[in-house]
Structure formats: structure tokens, C-alpha cells
Design a protein around this motif. Structure first.
Motif, PDB file in Angstrom:
ATOM      1  N   UNK A  56       0.843  -1.191   0.000  1.00  0.00           N
ATOM      2  CA  UNK A  56       0.000   0.000   0.000  1.00  0.00           C
ATOM      3  C   UNK A  56       0.880   1.244   0.000  1.00  0.00           C
ATOM      4  N   UNK A  57       0.511   2.227  -0.798  1.00  0.00           N
ATOM      5  CA  UNK A  57       1.376   3.390  -0.976  1.00  0.00           C
ATOM      6  C   UNK A  57       1.423   4.293   0.250  1.00  0.00           C
ATOM      7  N   UNK A  58       0.280   4.511   0.899  1.00  0.00           N
ATOM      8  CA  UNK A  58       0.198   5.491   1.981  1.00  0.00           C
ATOM      9  C   UNK A  58      -0.620   4.954   3.145  1.00  0.00           C
ATOM     10  N   UNK A  59      -0.539   5.646   4.292  1.00  0.00           N
ATOM     11  CA  UNK A  59      -1.392   5.301   5.426  1.00  0.00           C
ATOM     12  C   UNK A  59      -2.860   5.484   5.076  1.00  0.00           C
ATOM     13  N   UNK A  60      -3.164   6.473   4.235  1.00  0.00           N
ATOM     14  CA  UNK A  60      -4.539   6.651   3.787  1.00  0.00           C
ATOM     15  C   UNK A  60      -5.044   5.431   3.045  1.00  0.00           C
ATOM     16  N   UNK A  61      -4.191   4.846   2.188  1.00  0.00           N
ATOM     17  CA  UNK A  61      -4.553   3.620   1.488  1.00  0.00           C
ATOM     18  C   UNK A  61      -4.738   2.471   2.474  1.00  0.00           C
ATOM     19  N   UNK A  62      -3.895   2.445   3.510  1.00  0.00           N
ATOM     20  CA  UNK A  62      -3.996   1.382   4.511  1.00  0.00           C
ATOM     21  C   UNK A  62      -5.313   1.463   5.269  1.00  0.00           C
ATOM     22  N   UNK A  63      -5.683   2.681   5.666  1.00  0.00           N
ATOM     23  CA  UNK A  63      -6.963   2.874   6.366  1.00  0.00           C
ATOM     24  C   UNK A  63      -8.114   2.410   5.480  1.00  0.00           C
ATOM     25  N   UNK A  64      -8.107   2.871   4.233  1.00  0.00           N
ATOM     26  CA  UNK A  64      -9.186   2.516   3.303  1.00  0.00           C
ATOM     27  C   UNK A  64      -9.269   1.009   3.090  1.00  0.00           C
ATOM     28  N   UNK A  85     -10.917   3.878  13.080  1.00  0.00           N
ATOM     29  CA  UNK A  85     -11.997   3.611  14.024  1.00  0.00           C
ATOM     30  C   UNK A  85     -13.114   4.633  13.873  1.00  0.00           C
ATOM     31  N   UNK A  86     -12.761   5.867  13.628  1.00  0.00           N
ATOM     32  CA  UNK A  86     -13.755   6.922  13.438  1.00  0.00           C
ATOM     33  C   UNK A  86     -14.652   6.607  12.240  1.00  0.00           C
ATOM     34  N   UNK A  87     -14.075   6.034  11.197  1.00  0.00           N
ATOM     35  CA  UNK A  87     -14.830   5.750   9.980  1.00  0.00           C
ATOM     36  C   UNK A  87     -15.835   4.626  10.189  1.00  0.00           C
ATOM     37  N   UNK A 278      -6.928   6.153  23.501  1.00  0.00           N
ATOM     38  CA  UNK A 278      -7.883   7.202  23.857  1.00  0.00           C
ATOM     39  C   UNK A 278      -7.331   8.611  23.636  1.00  0.00           C
ATOM     40  N   UNK A 279      -6.072   8.916  23.988  1.00  0.00           N
ATOM     41  CA  UNK A 279      -5.581  10.275  23.765  1.00  0.00           C
ATOM     42  C   UNK A 279      -5.639  10.706  22.303  1.00  0.00           C
ATOM     43  N   UNK A 280      -5.466   9.755  21.382  1.00  0.00           N
ATOM     44  CA  UNK A 280      -5.514  10.082  19.957  1.00  0.00           C
ATOM     45  C   UNK A 280      -6.941  10.001  19.425  1.00  0.00           C
ATOM     46  N   UNK A 281      -7.722   9.078  19.938  1.00  0.00           N
ATOM     47  CA  UNK A 281      -9.124   8.969  19.529  1.00  0.00           C
ATOM     48  C   UNK A 281      -9.869  10.277  19.772  1.00  0.00           C
ATOM     49  N   UNK A 282      -9.503  10.970  20.840  1.00  0.00           N
ATOM     50  CA  UNK A 282     -10.164  12.248  21.147  1.00  0.00           C
ATOM     51  C   UNK A 282     -10.024  13.256  20.009  1.00  0.00           C
ATOM     52  N   UNK A 283      -8.942  13.178  19.272  1.00  0.00           N
ATOM     53  CA  UNK A 283      -8.699  14.173  18.224  1.00  0.00           C
ATOM     54  C   UNK A 283      -9.669  14.019  17.058  1.00  0.00           C
TER      55      UNK A 283
END
Length: 295
Positions: A56-64, A85-87, A278-283
Motif C-alpha cells: 500500500x502506498x500510503x497510510x490513507x490507502x492502509x486505512x481505506x 476507528x472513526x470511519x 484514547x488520547x488520539x481517539x479524542x482528536x
């Protein structure tokens, strides 16, 4: 047959997939397939299944790819895990890696100039705070969201937020009087007199610049894992347990395979759960959107 394969045979008879789809973010690394092959082979040994590699080229591709069910497993950054997780809420972390033998966590911190007494957030009310750009995880998003969770809205608490090029520049800005506080990050492990093992204070200490002893940490976020080896939540629980157990032993059992996937964090894997992020999920939560918005 290895210990991993024996454990696999003894695992639950819950229906297993025919194969595991491993996603790896490669960016511009043309040797990535060869580089991660030891990890892919170790994964086959751990799960006792064929493991297919998807580059996968990017983290965005990994998330998708993870969210859309195109891969079953991928290494994400903490922020990428929170975004996934947000998605959909359909992902689950298994382990995180660390840079050394200290706990595999880091912290967003707020630093100020040392005074005759310990400085508090209240003492800094109405002063100038150095921050990173709006995409900076440890120097903007995580500290602002978690300060807000602690009851401190940085936008109203401080007179102004001053964007700096990087966290080290923020420390310099404290010492030359441009700001009175700055956001940074630290492992908070090892010796404080050396700026700890890693992070902005350590970078400043190692640089040999003057004034290090004049800096103090006023606030810290909850601990944040360095990475997130995440899987689709829909995978059988028995397979997830098998994966976590095998990964926990990977640095000891197959160090080359471990370094193939975590070359920059050689300290080994530790187990994690969703709440650790949790600290990052808040963002990514609506409650904190206003404090994170840039003018």
C-alpha cells in the motif's frame, strides 16, 4: 513444526478464513516486498494459514483497505488507527512496538521555563503558547484535545497560539522570550537530566544548545502507543489471540522478521487494546473539533 504452529493446531475450532491478507505501507520503497518477506513468512507460521501480501502506498490507502475489508491486518500509526476507528469502528489493535526496553508509550507534553517554584497551567493563563501545524499529532492535535479533556481550552486559556516550524523551535522560542510555553513530545523514560530517552527535550539536550536546565514539563497527556498493529474486528477471536501471542514472541523467536516490519522501533511488541489509544481517539471526536480548528 514450530511452537506457533503447535499452538495454532490447539486453538479453538472457530471457523477460520482460508488465508490472511497482510497490508504493508511501503511509500516509495521499491525493495519493500523483499524487505517484508521475513515478516510475511513468520505470520504464516503464527497463523498456520497462507498470508497474502498487499503493498500500500500510503497510510490513507492502509486505512481505506482495512475499513473496506480488502486487507485483514496492517500496521498503522496511532492517528491512522484512530481515523480508521472513526470511519467504521470495525478495527481492533493487537500490539504496539517500542523503541527500547522501556514501556512502548510516548507523551505529548507542555513545556515552560523553570521558575523559582513549579509552574502550573494556571500560571500560564494569558501567555503565548508555541504549537505545531494543524496536522501535527504530538505538537498540536493530541495536546489540545487532551488539555480540553482536562478542562483547559487552549484557545481561551492562552493569549495566542504561535505556530512554530517544529517542537525544538518551540523550546528555543521559550528561552528567547517569544513564547512562555510550547507543545512537544517525550518518552518520559530514562533520565530527565538527559532529556529522557527520546523526544523533543532529548533532541534539544543532544544538540548541546544552551538553556536545557531552564526548561520544565508543566503538563503531560496520557500515554500513547507508538504504533498499532491492527486487524479487522470481524476476524475470529481465536485467530486474533493467536496473532497477538505470536507477535509478542516475534522479537525473541525471529528477530529478522520483527525488524522487517518495525525497523525503527526495535524494542519488541507489547499488547494493546482500543482504550490505549484514547488520547488520539479524542482528536477525531466532535467534542474537541472546535479547539482543533485553525483560524
Amino acid at each position: 513444526m514450530t511452537g506457533w504452529a503447535v499452538a495454532a493446531q490447539a486453538a479453538s475450532s472457530e471457523q477460520m478464513p482460508d488465508r490472511l491478507r497482510l497490508g504493508v505501507v511501503v511509500a516509495a520503497d521499491e525493495t519493500a516486498r523483499e524487505r517484508v518477506e521475513p515478516f510475511r513468512l513468520a505470520m504464516e507460521d503464527i497463523v498456520d494459514l497462507p498470508v497474502d501480501l498487499f503493498l500500500l502506498d500510503t497510510l490513507g490507502d492502509a486505512i481505506e483497505s482495512l475499513v473496506e475489508g480488502k486487507v485483514d491486518y496492517v500496521r498503522l500509526s496511532p492517528s491512522a488507527y484512530a481515523a480508521a476507528h472513526r470511519i467504521c469502528g470495525c478495527v481492533e489493535p493487537l500490539v504496539t512496538a517500542g523503541p527500547d526496553d522501556f514501556p512502548a508509550r510516548f507523551y505529548a507534553i507542555l513545556v515552560s521555563k523553570r521558575g523559582p517554584q513549579n509552574t502550573s497551567l494556571e500560571d500560564l493563563k494569558g501567555t503565548r503558547l508555541a504549537v505545531g501545524n494543524k496536522h501535527a499529532v504530538a505538537a498540536y492535535r493530541v495536546p489540545l484535545a487532551n488539555l480540553a479533556a482536562d478542562g483547559v481550552n487552549a484557545r481561551s486559556h492562552f493569549q495566542t497560539l504561535v505556530e512554530v516550524q517544529n517542537p525544538v523551535e518551540g523550546l528555543k522560542a521559550i528561552l528567547d522570550g517569544r513564547v512562555q510555553a510550547a507543545l512537544a513530545w517525550s518518552s518520559l523514560a530514562g533520565e530527565a537530566k538527559n532529556g529522557f530517552t527520546a523526544g523533543t527535550l532529548n533532541d534539544y539536550y543532544v544538540s548541546g544548545a544552551k538553556g536545557f536546565s531552564d526548561l520544565e514539563i508543566v503538563w503531560r497527556s496520557p500515554p500513547i502507543p507508538y504504533s498499532a498493529h491492527a486487524v479487522a474486528k470481524s476476524l475470529p477471536d481465536a485467530l486474533k489471540r493467536r496473532l497477538r501471542a505470536g507477535l509478542m514472541d516475534l522479537r525473541r523467536e525471529a528477530p529478522a522478521a520483527y525488524l522487517a516490519i518495525e525497523p525503527d522501533l526495535p524494542g519488541g511488541f507489547e499488547p494493546v487494546v482500543h482504550a490505549d489509544y484514547r488520547p488520539v481517539l479524542r482528536t477525531y471526536e466532535d467534542e474537541y473539533a472546535k479547539v482543533l480548528a485553525r483560524d
